[in-house]
Design an enzyme around this catalytic site. Structure first.
Site, PDB file in Angstrom:
ATOM      1  N   GLU A 222      24.158 -17.245  48.257  1.00 27.89           N
ATOM      2  CA  GLU A 222      24.306 -16.361  49.414  1.00 27.89           C
ATOM      3  C   GLU A 222      23.101 -15.458  49.665  1.00 27.89           C
ATOM      4  OE1 GLU A 222      27.908 -14.157  49.020  1.00 27.89           O
ATOM      5  OE2 GLU A 222      29.182 -15.904  49.264  1.00 27.89           O
ATOM      6  N   GLU A 403      33.161 -21.554  47.087  1.00 24.36           N
ATOM      7  CA  GLU A 403      33.991 -20.345  46.958  1.00 24.36           C
ATOM      8  C   GLU A 403      34.935 -20.248  48.139  1.00 24.36           C
ATOM      9  OE1 GLU A 403      32.099 -16.496  46.518  1.00 24.36           O
ATOM     10  OE2 GLU A 403      30.530 -17.377  45.270  1.00 24.36           O
TER      11      GLU A 403
HETATM   12  C1  GCO Z   1      30.119 -13.934  46.874  1.00 23.29           C
HETATM   13  C2  GCO Z   1      30.218 -13.749  45.658  1.00 23.29           C
HETATM   14  C3  GCO Z   1      31.338 -13.454  44.795  1.00 23.29           C
HETATM   15  C4  GCO Z   1      32.351 -12.434  45.264  1.00 23.29           C
HETATM   16  C5  GCO Z   1      33.379 -13.065  46.135  1.00 23.29           C
HETATM   17  C6  GCO Z   1      34.480 -12.118  46.579  1.00 23.29           C
HETATM   18  O1  GCO Z   1      29.521 -15.022  46.769  1.00 23.29           O
HETATM   19  O2  GCO Z   1      30.287 -13.146  47.731  1.00 23.29           O
HETATM   20  O3  GCO Z   1      29.720 -14.953  45.251  1.00 23.29           O
HETATM   21  O4  GCO Z   1      30.583 -12.996  43.746  1.00 23.29           O
HETATM   22  O5  GCO Z   1      32.942 -11.842  44.186  1.00 23.29           O
HETATM   23  O6  GCO Z   1      32.772 -13.558  47.268  1.00 23.29           O
HETATM   24  O7  GCO Z   1      33.954 -11.107  47.374  1.00 23.29           O
END
Ligand code: GCO
Length: 495
Positions: A222, A403
């Site tokens: 990200e 995710e």
């Molecule tokens: C993200 C993060 C995670 C967060 C999840 C929840 O990629 O934003 O990889 O580390 O914890 O998204 O907010």
């Protein structure tokens, strides 16, 4: 040679190309691949999901070999921040700053996964998952970010991938999930162009150690959130508030990604290689020209700014209109040949999906039910939109959802029906995208267990497994049992 900057401003009259939502959904129902996937939707299901409400009972069967995973990241679960020679990271520094994290939380202990890895691997096995996405902590492997390698740190990940293989679980390794070694930040961090070669060197070290056993490599997690939260709002490490600098950082992160792809290939890793992008479908709040324009601009800063360099070798033409300061930062960092490096072909795309953006003339609005995370609106069809957009507009790359998840709803604990509904609806949305032709190979729930949620500390619980942060005891929530059923049967059941 320095170029004059990214593609010149060209927003005037030229809308950013994005599919209209209705077209996307039609694609999902008419796609040729639809017949290959067994699915049964009660009439009205699509419309229900479209408004963010539950689609109701439905069965969806996934193709054989679909990867069912859970995800974590090093800083959020490992703890043991000074053990065995690990160096400090920017998140150690940031989280110890007064007021930076809710309730003064730090990740010094977190879930203590570093000392409980074997038990956590058994836990994963008991969930029936076939894939585990984790990240390698750069400051564990190279405590000062460059130079000396720490064998004990590398050894931890070596045992982790062996432990996964022994349990029949694929290893999906993220090389960078936000924990930059502090020593590198002191040398300018991602604002310094040298960061791209520091990252390339670190990548080579990890590739030499794990390259024969990792199924999928993710380069950088990200870039968007690093830029927005780390360099624009200052709510994440390193806590900067300089949009022009964020533009330089975006460019260097892209370049670092491209260099890592090249290094992984040169090291002959056996696994597939790709970036990890958080994508957010953008739509107008109403029919006004202002809302439409706000949507087009938001689509640049949310999506195409990260997709286009990697998949098309260019920055979006509307960038200067969408964010002039970021565009300026990129222009000062861009050199001839960079975009070729950034767009080094990848094997797949890791996609993180949490929330859409709905834009009114005056800015973003909340149209769909918000989760306890505050920033998140629950809109499962957004996942269909994102995946079909990649299919239709970006050459249909292979995709893994790396995710997707939701924090416990207020008042929920071990009994978390709202997480079950969230995952079910998003998996049905993913299945719709596959029926429309999207090449989705796997899904990773965020997260395996409750953990350190960045600036929100321990105030939000995102796990399928509950962690008692006093005793560190792990207890599967109802959603863990539900997910196990899905993973082991390879289908969503109506009940
Ligand atoms: C993200 C993060 C995670 C967060 C999840 C929840 O990629 O934003 O990889 O580390 O914890 O998204 O907010």
């Amino acid at each position: 040679m320095e170029s004059d900057g990214p593609t010149p401003p060209a927003l005037t009259g030229e809308a950013v190309r994005r599919p209209r939502r209705r077209d996307v959904l039609r694609g999902a129902t008419l796609g040729a691949a639809a017949v290959a996937l067994a699915a049964c939707t009660p009439s009205g299901g699509d419309r229900a999901r479209h408004t963010g409400t539950s689609p109701g009972p439905r069965t969806a069967v996934f193709p054989a070999g679909f990867a069912w995973g859970v995800a974590t990241s090093a800083f959020q679960v490992e703890g043991a921040t000074t053990a065995d020679g690990r160096g400090p990271s920017i998140w150690d520094t940031f989280s110890h700053r007064s007021g930076a994290v809710a309730d003064g939380g730090t990740a010094d202990r977190a879930c203590d996964h570093y000392h409980r890895m074997d038990a956590d691997l058994d836990l994963m096995k008991s969930l029936g998952v076939t894939s585990y996405r984790f990240s390698v902590a750069w400051p564990r492997v190279m405590p000062r970010g460059r130079g000396a390698v720490n064998p004990a740190g590398l050894g931890f990940y070596d045992r982790l991938v062996d432990g996964l293989a022994g349990r029949g679980i694929q290893a999906v390794a993220t090389l960078y999930h936000w924990d930059l070694p502090q020593a590198l930040q002191d040398a300018g961090g991602w604002e310094n162009r040298d960061s791209t070669e520091w990252f390339a060197d670190y990548t080579a070290v990890v590739a030499r150690s794990l390259g024969d056993r990792v199924t999928r490599w993710l380069t950088i997690n990200e870039a968007k959130i690093i830029a927005q939260q780390g360099y624009q709002t200052g709510q994440f490490a390193p806590g900067r508030t300089d949009r022009v600098a964020s533009g330089r950082v975006i460019h260097h992160l892209g370049l670092a990604h491209g260099r890592a792809v090249q290094v992984l290939r040169a090291q002959g890793v056996t696994g597939a290689v790709g970036p990890c992008l958080q994508l957010a479908p953008c739509s107008p709040a109403d029919d006004s020209a202002e809302a439409k324009q706000a949507t087009d601009l938001a689509d640049v800063t949310e999506n195409t700014l990260y997709l286009d360099p990697v998949l098309r070798g260019s920055y979006p033409t509307a960038l200067s209109a969408a964010d002039p300061e970021v565009a300026r930062g990129i222009a000062t960092a861009l050199r001839s040949g960079d975009l070729e490096t950034i767009s080094t072909p990848v094997d797949f795309l890791g996609v993180n999906y949490y929330s859409p953006q709905v834009l009114g003339a005056a800015g973003p609005i909340t149209r769909y039910p918000p989760s306890a995370a505050g920033w998140q609106q629950i809109y499962p069809s957004g996942l269909t939109d994102v995946l079909l957009r990649l299919h239709h507009e970006y050459g249909s790359p292979e995709v893994v959802v790396t995710e997707n998840g939701v924090p416990d709803a207020h008042g929920e604990d071990l009994h978390d029906p709202s997480r079950i509904a969230f995952l079910r609806d998003h998996l049905l949305a993913l299945h719709d995208a596959m029926a429309g032709g999207a090449k989705v190979r796997g899904f990773h729930a965020w997260s395996l267990m409750d953990n350190f949620e960045w600036s929100n500390g321990y105030s939000q619980r995102w796990g399928l497994v509950r962690v008692d942060f006093d005793t560190l005891r792990r207890t599967p929530k109802d959603s863990a049992g539900w997910y196990r059923k899905v993973a082991t049967s390879n289908q969503i059941h109506p009940a």
